[in-house]
Design a protein around this motif. Structure first.
Motif, PDB file in Angstrom:
ATOM      1  N   PHE A   1     -10.842 -21.012  10.368  1.00 38.17           N
ATOM      2  CA  PHE A   1     -11.534 -20.837   9.095  1.00 38.17           C
ATOM      3  C   PHE A   1     -10.522 -20.914   7.975  1.00 38.17           C
ATOM      4  N   TRP A   2     -11.012 -21.113   6.788  1.00 34.59           N
ATOM      5  CA  TRP A   2     -10.134 -21.195   5.628  1.00 34.59           C
ATOM      6  C   TRP A   2     -10.936 -20.883   4.383  1.00 34.59           C
ATOM      7  N   PHE A   3     -10.199 -20.664   3.324  1.00 33.05           N
ATOM      8  CA  PHE A   3     -10.865 -20.398   2.056  1.00 33.05           C
ATOM      9  C   PHE A   3     -10.908 -21.672   1.214  1.00 33.05           C
TER      10      PHE A   3
ATOM     11  N   PHE B   1      -8.259 -24.269  -0.072  1.00 30.16           N
ATOM     12  CA  PHE B   1      -7.308 -23.392  -0.758  1.00 30.16           C
ATOM     13  C   PHE B   1      -6.229 -22.899   0.193  1.00 30.16           C
TER      14      PHE B   1
ATOM     15  N   GLN C   1      -6.750  -9.627   2.348  1.00 31.80           N
ATOM     16  CA  GLN C   1      -8.117 -10.097   2.488  1.00 31.80           C
ATOM     17  C   GLN C   1      -8.221 -11.095   3.638  1.00 31.80           C
TER      18      GLN C   1
ATOM     19  N   LYS D   1      -8.180  -9.470   7.026  1.00 30.77           N
ATOM     20  CA  LYS D   1      -9.458  -8.838   7.313  1.00 30.77           C
ATOM     21  C   LYS D   1     -10.455  -9.876   7.839  1.00 30.77           C
ATOM     22  N   TYR D   2     -10.519 -10.981   7.138  1.00 32.05           N
ATOM     23  CA  TYR D   2     -11.458 -12.036   7.526  1.00 32.05           C
ATOM     24  C   TYR D   2     -11.063 -12.654   8.859  1.00 32.05           C
TER      25      TYR D   2
ATOM     26  N   LEU E   1     -12.329 -10.554  11.566  1.00 30.52           N
ATOM     27  CA  LEU E   1     -13.776 -10.716  11.623  1.00 30.52           C
ATOM     28  C   LEU E   1     -14.151 -12.034  12.291  1.00 30.52           C
ATOM     29  N   PHE E   2     -13.439 -13.075  11.917  1.00 30.49           N
ATOM     30  CA  PHE E   2     -13.742 -14.401  12.452  1.00 30.49           C
ATOM     31  C   PHE E   2     -13.570 -14.433  13.962  1.00 30.49           C
TER      32      PHE E   2
END
Lengths: 262, 262
Positions: free
Chosen positions: B13-15, B22, B94, B97-98, B101-102
């Motif tokens: 995953f990524w932002f 990003f 952040q 944390k993600y 979760l991922f």
DNA sequence: TCTTGTTATATTATAAGTTATAGTATAATA
DNA sequence: TATTATACTATAACTTATAATATAACAAGA
């Protein structure tokens, strides 16, 4: 001026076999095209892929797994062709299922990064604008109503529930529930007030969506949680609510609805 | 013999910021190394990355967001250096944390591959004293709220739902939902009134459970449905509500909460 | 037996991306 | 003012990935 960052989460997933890459979205698309066209070369052309790349992909997939996904014939009627095996068709179906779930989960992450909440909302959607995954900490019985104390990550939420509902739900301490709060059951204030409301949330405004009469005010509260509060436009202007404002949201215990999965 | 395929699911995953990439795991690792070493070049070396690649990454991240994540100084005490800004440190936190979760989500997907099974065995209990299995008949969109017309056996129930909730639920005509109404959102009357409430139920009182302050009034309405209404004891006596009384129960459309199983 | 259009394989060519290298800019410090 | 270690920039060299090309194998059908 504060810069508005529109961060979102995105992601991909794929299948591995004994740790090695097997297939992701690209290879599945190829398989689908082979199924449609009946030929590797045509499938490759359709999706702008080189024939070699397509052939290699198919070959790797066929070799990695015992039962091949694509059955290939060279020579013959029209020079040959390729068709998906039953295993291949099944694999595509499986992938599609996973893809749907994956996308759903990414959306849920954006909304509320709490694993319990995500589990609760996996196949359940409510019209409540706010929901928290919570654990029952205590139940104080009254004559008609009982006060339920809930713990949701770092918050404590109180819910006033009729005794008959508690019996119906067979609600007990340590039960995992989802606490729902409608956006128009929340009240906003810029200061900390002495209200009779049992529930209080503190945070900063992240967005204000204006409508004809009402506005939805989104608030970032602790632990990456978001809160949506419905306020009249009059209040928005009189309280001077804007992006970045530090606010408090109040809600009566009787406005909290609990959902429990059995 | 069936071949044993050890398929597993993996993903990244990524932002994104306004749809543009990003930062993902690589860039976050770089940020962490910069935090440790205090220099872009050292950080790059630590993780076997070229200086240019590292510098470019940092530059892109700084430019994409208004407030930069890395503060860079060329020249000076030790020739310069780079440190993370508060925003940078926060971003790393952040991300971590993600990430956690991922990973949990990927596990969840692996476990829940048979989604249908879970769906069928899903049982739900809510703290709402009244609930109706209903079908969506129409959705009238407003600026912020939408009015949802529901058909529950012989009743028509109206629910006022925020537009964002409708989108979140992907609510459509003919959807099967559960309409929940809390007992204290209902108002009782002996006569048919011209109230602004959209929902009205008619029936006869089947029981009154008295508490210290409030009473639960049970009403038999059409189609063998029961309604539970919470009323103050004062009202019970002033309205002279008793077993067999013919009564009307009113409820605002905004008090109706919808739950949909997906 | 020749034609056909595909699979299958190897080889070459090209493009894209990355790395290495070299050089400039910077500002505190000795 | 020279030194220092970094930031920053440009470019050549290299590597990798992808595409293009060539060609053999194939088996039905004319």
């Amino acid at each position: 001026m504060k810069h508005k960052n529109d961060f979102k989460i995105d992601g991909r997933f794929w299948f591995t076999n004994n740790g090695k890459y097997f297939a992701g979205s690209g290879r599945v698309e190829l398989l689908k095209n082979i199924k449609e066209t009946g030929s590797i070369s045509k499938a490759a052309k359709v999706m702008g892929m080189s024939y070699k790349a397509a052939w290699d992909s198919v070959d790797v997939m066929n070799k990695i797994t015992g039962q091949s996904l694509v059955s290939r014939v060279s020579g013959g009627k029209n020079g040959g062709g390729s068709v998906l095996t039953d295993a291949g068709i099944k694999f595509i179906e499986q992938y599609d299922k996973y893809e749907k779930l994956f996308e759903e989960l990414l959306l849920l992450i954006d909304e509320n990064s709490d694993i319990d909440h995500i589990k609760n909302n996996l196949n359940l959607k409510t019209s409540a604008d706010n929901s928290f995954a919570a654990t029952v900490k205590s139940i104080s019985e009254g004559a008609v109503y009982s006060m339920v104390e809930l713990s949701a990550s770092s918050f404590t939420i109180y819910a006033s529930i009729s005794k008959s509902s508690i019996e119906k739900m067979q609600l007990q301490v340590n039960d995992k529930v989802e606490a729902l709060i409608k956006s128009n059951d929340l009240v906003l204030s810029m200061d900390t007030l002495n209200l009779s409301c049992r529930n209080k949330f503190e945070g900063t405004v992240s967005a204000v969506k204006k409508g004809a009469v009402n506005s939805e005010v989104y608030i970032n509260i602790e632990d990456n949680h978001k809160l949506c509060v419905m306020v009249t436009n009059d209040s928005v202007s009189s309280l001077n609510i804007d992006y970045g404002s530090h606010v408090y949201a109040y809600c009566k215990a009787s406005s909290v609805l609990l959902v429990k999965r059995v």
